[in-house]
Design a protein around this motif. Sequence first.
Motif, PDB file in Angstrom:
ATOM      1  N   ALA A 114       0.833  -1.212   0.000  1.00  0.00           N
ATOM      2  CA  ALA A 114       0.000   0.000   0.000  1.00  0.00           C
ATOM      3  C   ALA A 114       0.859   1.250   0.000  1.00  0.00           C
ATOM      4  CB  ALA A 114      -0.931  -0.010   1.212  1.00  0.00           C
ATOM      5  N   CYS A 115       1.967   1.232   0.746  1.00  0.00           N
ATOM      6  CA  CYS A 115       2.869   2.385   0.770  1.00  0.00           C
ATOM      7  C   CYS A 115       3.436   2.655  -0.618  1.00  0.00           C
ATOM      8  CB  CYS A 115       4.005   2.140   1.758  1.00  0.00           C
ATOM      9  SG  CYS A 115       3.607   2.390   3.495  1.00  0.00           S
ATOM     10  N   ARG A 116       3.908   1.613  -1.280  1.00  0.00           N
ATOM     11  CA  ARG A 116       4.538   1.773  -2.595  1.00  0.00           C
ATOM     12  C   ARG A 116       3.542   2.214  -3.653  1.00  0.00           C
ATOM     13  NH1 ARG A 116       9.727   0.039  -2.613  1.00  0.00           N
ATOM     14  NH2 ARG A 116      10.361  -1.093  -0.731  1.00  0.00           N
ATOM     15  N   LYS A 117       2.262   1.919  -3.439  1.00  0.00           N
ATOM     16  CA  LYS A 117       1.225   2.358  -4.367  1.00  0.00           C
ATOM     17  C   LYS A 117       0.737   3.782  -4.072  1.00  0.00           C
ATOM     18  CE  LYS A 117      -0.707  -2.188  -5.549  1.00  0.00           C
ATOM     19  NZ  LYS A 117      -1.921  -3.045  -5.494  1.00  0.00           N
ATOM     20  N   GLY A 118       1.277   4.378  -3.012  1.00  0.00           N
ATOM     21  CA  GLY A 118       0.875   5.733  -2.662  1.00  0.00           C
ATOM     22  C   GLY A 118      -0.488   5.824  -2.000  1.00  0.00           C
ATOM     23  N   LEU A 124       2.139   4.321  11.065  1.00  0.00           N
ATOM     24  CA  LEU A 124       2.382   4.293  12.502  1.00  0.00           C
ATOM     25  C   LEU A 124       3.185   3.052  12.879  1.00  0.00           C
ATOM     26  CD1 LEU A 124      -1.274   5.143  13.626  1.00  0.00           C
ATOM     27  CD2 LEU A 124       0.621   6.749  13.274  1.00  0.00           C
ATOM     28  N   HIS A 125       4.085   3.206  13.858  1.00  0.00           N
ATOM     29  CA  HIS A 125       4.883   2.093  14.365  1.00  0.00           C
ATOM     30  C   HIS A 125       4.709   1.994  15.878  1.00  0.00           C
ATOM     31  CE1 HIS A 125       6.851   2.274  10.474  1.00  0.00           C
ATOM     32  NE2 HIS A 125       7.381   3.454  10.733  1.00  0.00           N
ATOM     33  N   ALA A 126       4.625   0.781  16.403  1.00  0.00           N
ATOM     34  CA  ALA A 126       4.610   0.589  17.849  1.00  0.00           C
ATOM     35  C   ALA A 126       5.941   1.028  18.435  1.00  0.00           C
ATOM     36  CB  ALA A 126       4.350  -0.879  18.180  1.00  0.00           C
ATOM     37  N   MET A 127       5.930   1.447  19.682  1.00  0.00           N
ATOM     38  CA  MET A 127       7.160   1.930  20.308  1.00  0.00           C
ATOM     39  C   MET A 127       8.218   0.836  20.427  1.00  0.00           C
ATOM     40  SD  MET A 127       5.890   2.349  24.284  1.00  0.00           S
ATOM     41  CE  MET A 127       7.469   2.996  24.807  1.00  0.00           C
ATOM     42  N   ASP A 128       7.795  -0.438  20.447  1.00  0.00           N
ATOM     43  CA  ASP A 128       8.742  -1.547  20.550  1.00  0.00           C
ATOM     44  C   ASP A 128       8.941  -2.254  19.213  1.00  0.00           C
ATOM     45  OD1 ASP A 128       6.137  -2.472  20.634  1.00  0.00           O
ATOM     46  OD2 ASP A 128       6.512  -4.012  22.137  1.00  0.00           O
ATOM     47  N   ALA A 129       8.588  -1.594  18.105  1.00  0.00           N
ATOM     48  CA  ALA A 129       8.839  -2.164  16.784  1.00  0.00           C
ATOM     49  C   ALA A 129      10.346  -2.175  16.513  1.00  0.00           C
ATOM     50  CB  ALA A 129       8.122  -1.349  15.708  1.00  0.00           C
ATOM     51  N   ALA A 130      10.790  -3.154  15.734  1.00  0.00           N
ATOM     52  CA  ALA A 130      12.212  -3.240  15.394  1.00  0.00           C
ATOM     53  C   ALA A 130      12.593  -2.088  14.472  1.00  0.00           C
ATOM     54  CB  ALA A 130      12.500  -4.573  14.713  1.00  0.00           C
ATOM     55  N   PRO A 131      13.694  -1.395  14.742  1.00  0.00           N
ATOM     56  CA  PRO A 131      14.113  -0.277  13.889  1.00  0.00           C
ATOM     57  C   PRO A 131      14.246  -0.657  12.418  1.00  0.00           C
ATOM     58  CG  PRO A 131      15.371  -0.283  15.922  1.00  0.00           C
ATOM     59  CD  PRO A 131      14.579  -1.556  15.916  1.00  0.00           C
ATOM     60  N   ASP A 132      14.726  -1.873  12.138  1.00  0.00           N
ATOM     61  CA  ASP A 132      14.892  -2.282  10.748  1.00  0.00           C
ATOM     62  C   ASP A 132      13.542  -2.374  10.041  1.00  0.00           C
ATOM     63  OD1 ASP A 132      16.598  -3.261   8.557  1.00  0.00           O
ATOM     64  OD2 ASP A 132      15.513  -5.139   8.837  1.00  0.00           O
ATOM     65  N   GLY A 133      12.526  -2.892  10.733  1.00  0.00           N
ATOM     66  CA  GLY A 133      11.186  -2.958  10.150  1.00  0.00           C
ATOM     67  C   GLY A 133      10.625  -1.572   9.890  1.00  0.00           C
ATOM     68  N   ASN A 134      10.865  -0.653  10.812  1.00  0.00           N
ATOM     69  CA  ASN A 134      10.430   0.737  10.611  1.00  0.00           C
ATOM     70  C   ASN A 134      11.096   1.341   9.375  1.00  0.00           C
ATOM     71  OD1 ASN A 134       9.132   0.340  13.021  1.00  0.00           O
ATOM     72  ND2 ASN A 134      10.248   1.909  14.146  1.00  0.00           N
ATOM     73  N   ARG A 135      12.401   1.134   9.251  1.00  0.00           N
ATOM     74  CA  ARG A 135      13.137   1.722   8.129  1.00  0.00           C
ATOM     75  C   ARG A 135      12.616   1.215   6.787  1.00  0.00           C
ATOM     76  NH1 ARG A 135      17.666   1.237  11.647  1.00  0.00           N
ATOM     77  NH2 ARG A 135      18.108  -0.840  10.815  1.00  0.00           N
ATOM     78  N   LYS A 136      12.325  -0.072   6.703  1.00  0.00           N
ATOM     79  CA  LYS A 136      11.847  -0.648   5.441  1.00  0.00           C
ATOM     80  C   LYS A 136      10.501  -0.046   5.039  1.00  0.00           C
ATOM     81  CE  LYS A 136      14.251  -5.080   5.863  1.00  0.00           C
ATOM     82  NZ  LYS A 136      14.095  -6.545   6.076  1.00  0.00           N
ATOM     83  N   LEU A 137       9.601   0.073   5.997  1.00  0.00           N
ATOM     84  CA  LEU A 137       8.288   0.631   5.670  1.00  0.00           C
ATOM     85  C   LEU A 137       8.364   2.132   5.429  1.00  0.00           C
ATOM     86  CD1 LEU A 137       5.948  -1.390   8.050  1.00  0.00           C
ATOM     87  CD2 LEU A 137       6.347  -1.722   5.603  1.00  0.00           C
ATOM     88  N   ASP A 138       9.225   2.825   6.163  1.00  0.00           N
ATOM     89  CA  ASP A 138       9.415   4.262   5.917  1.00  0.00           C
ATOM     90  C   ASP A 138       9.919   4.491   4.490  1.00  0.00           C
ATOM     91  OD1 ASP A 138       8.615   4.797   8.499  1.00  0.00           O
ATOM     92  OD2 ASP A 138      10.651   5.128   9.266  1.00  0.00           O
ATOM     93  N   GLN A 139      10.836   3.629   4.052  1.00  0.00           N
ATOM     94  CA  GLN A 139      11.353   3.757   2.694  1.00  0.00           C
ATOM     95  C   GLN A 139      10.254   3.491   1.665  1.00  0.00           C
ATOM     96  OE1 GLN A 139      13.956   4.978   1.428  1.00  0.00           O
ATOM     97  NE2 GLN A 139      13.624   4.363  -0.711  1.00  0.00           N
ATOM     98  N   ALA A 140       9.411   2.482   1.927  1.00  0.00           N
ATOM     99  CA  ALA A 140       8.293   2.193   1.019  1.00  0.00           C
ATOM    100  C   ALA A 140       7.337   3.380   0.961  1.00  0.00           C
ATOM    101  CB  ALA A 140       7.561   0.933   1.480  1.00  0.00           C
ATOM    102  N   LEU A 141       7.122   4.030   2.085  1.00  0.00           N
ATOM    103  CA  LEU A 141       6.257   5.212   2.126  1.00  0.00           C
ATOM    104  C   LEU A 141       6.840   6.326   1.257  1.00  0.00           C
ATOM    105  CD1 LEU A 141       3.787   6.646   3.501  1.00  0.00           C
ATOM    106  CD2 LEU A 141       5.405   7.437   5.245  1.00  0.00           C
ATOM    107  N   ARG A 142       8.142   6.560   1.369  1.00  0.00           N
ATOM    108  CA  ARG A 142       8.768   7.615   0.573  1.00  0.00           C
ATOM    109  C   ARG A 142       8.692   7.306  -0.923  1.00  0.00           C
ATOM    110  NH1 ARG A 142      12.196   7.697   5.206  1.00  0.00           N
ATOM    111  NH2 ARG A 142      13.640   6.168   4.325  1.00  0.00           N
ATOM    112  N   VAL A 143       8.843   6.030  -1.277  1.00  0.00           N
ATOM    113  CA  VAL A 143       8.734   5.640  -2.684  1.00  0.00           C
ATOM    114  C   VAL A 143       7.334   5.953  -3.210  1.00  0.00           C
ATOM    115  CG1 VAL A 143       8.682   3.677  -4.273  1.00  0.00           C
ATOM    116  CG2 VAL A 143      10.531   3.874  -2.588  1.00  0.00           C
TER     117      VAL A 143
END
Length: 222
Positions: A114-118, A124-143
């Motif tokens: 959904a992020c990559r499709k705009g 939103l990320h849980a406070m205990d989410a893994a940083p690597d998982g956050n980074r991957k989805l943040d990058q998909a959002l930017r794309v």
Amino acid sequence: MTERKCILTGDRADPDHLIRLAIGPEDQLLPDLRAKAPGRGAWIGVSRAELEVALAKGKLRGAIARAFKTGELAIPDDLAEQIETGLRRALLDRLGLESRASMLLTGSEKIDVACRKGQVRLLLHAMDAAPDGNRKLDQALRVGQEAEGTDLAGIVLPVDRNALSMAMGRDNVVHIAVTDSRAASRLRAAIGRLESYLGCAAEAPVHGEPRSTDAPGVQANV
């Protein structure tokens, strides 16, 4: 509603950015987070840390006495905690409502697509989410938002995955994508109130706009 004035700072702002205090049935001071309790109220727009200092130094009691024209009100020792609990509950309740209205997506793979499709209006990320998982989805959002090279990213909530899972009635909710713009606006408001009170406000940028670190304004009394 017109602006209200914070009884502790004198600053004025929209009542949506403030906390209303009202008188309970036994003449005790209570948070009125929905601002619907009858009778006179007083408004505060400070962080929890600032409120605790005002409580400890008696500044809040003096401000309350002036606002309500009486010094007989009982101020609970855990007032600051009551406000945080109420704001946290309001955010979780809002997430539950939006989830039941099918405005949210969970699961990293679905969110990534959904992020990559705009299609994602708020991530939103849980406070205990893994940083690597956050980074991957943040990058998909930017794309998906054509915002590569910017700091566009999801919000790390001051709530863990267990609380999110319980609020939404789903298992292991770590990341949430909001696909409806109106739902995103409602959630930003609830998140902003809690983060401002906790002293960690950060508004999620939209479509590549730069992230703001300014907390919502402090405000007033009525």
